[in-house]
Design a protein around this motif. Structure first.
Motif, mmCIF file in Angstrom:
data_model
loop_
_atom_site.group_PDB
_atom_site.id
_atom_site.type_symbol
_atom_site.label_atom_id
_atom_site.label_comp_id
_atom_site.label_asym_id
_atom_site.label_seq_id
_atom_site.Cartn_x
_atom_site.Cartn_y
_atom_site.Cartn_z
ATOM 1 N N ARG A 217 38.491 47.779 12.382
ATOM 2 C CA ARG A 217 37.816 48.109 11.123
ATOM 3 C C ARG A 217 37.011 49.403 11.281
ATOM 4 O O ARG A 217 37.081 50.291 10.436
ATOM 5 C CB ARG A 217 36.897 46.972 10.700
ATOM 6 N N ALA A 218 36.265 49.515 12.369
ATOM 7 C CA ALA A 218 35.463 50.715 12.621
ATOM 8 C C ALA A 218 36.365 51.939 12.807
ATOM 9 O O ALA A 218 36.063 53.023 12.298
ATOM 10 C CB ALA A 218 34.576 50.513 13.849
ATOM 11 N N ILE B 240 33.586 46.425 1.123
ATOM 12 C CA ILE B 240 34.002 45.219 1.851
ATOM 13 C C ILE B 240 32.847 44.746 2.730
ATOM 14 O O ILE B 240 32.226 45.532 3.434
ATOM 15 C CB ILE B 240 35.244 45.505 2.724
ATOM 16 N N LYS B 241 32.585 43.453 2.677
ATOM 17 C CA LYS B 241 31.525 42.884 3.515
ATOM 18 C C LYS B 241 32.088 42.637 4.914
ATOM 19 O O LYS B 241 32.939 41.775 5.089
ATOM 20 C CB LYS B 241 31.036 41.575 2.910
#
Length: 117
Positions: free
Chosen positions: A70-71, A106-107
């Motif tokens: 994700r990062a 997005i959480k």
């Protein structure tokens, strides 16, 4: 019957809704759909994705992979946006900025708590 205040209120509501309708597009311009070619998240065309190995993987391994990917995705989008900005491709820069805005909405859940490690 009706007070002057009530009549003016109704006339005002009718005027406003008649003029503007019920459309709220202008209020959410940044969320408007951008006309751009899309690709699949699961099977992107022209990209060979490696299989994800789950055998013998622990929850912490899988959760850390999600966080790292994700990062990396977020950073890659920023680099791509900056590339388009540097090279004057405003249209693709806008696409990257739009995608960045979606990613930022997005959480990112923290699947593994420090106490679990």
């Amino acid at each position: 019957m009706f007070s002057l205040r009530q009549v003016l209120f109704v006339v005002g509501v009718v005027f406003i809704t008649g003029q503007c309708g019920c459309r709220t597009d202008a209020l959410f311009e940044k969320r408007q759909k951008i006309d751009a070619p899309l690709t699949s998240l699961e099977h992107p065309e022209g990209v060979q994705l490696p299989d994800i190995t789950v055998a013998d993987a622990r929850e912490v391994d899988l959760a850390e992979a999600v966080v790292a990917n994700r990062a990396q995705y977020y950073r890659s989008l920023k680099v791509l946006r900056d590339y388009y900005r540097k090279h004057g491709d405003c249209r693709k820069q806008q696409w990257a900025e739009y995608e960045l805005q979606d990613v930022e909405r997005i959480k990112p859940f923290k699947y593994i708590m420090d106490a679990e490690i």
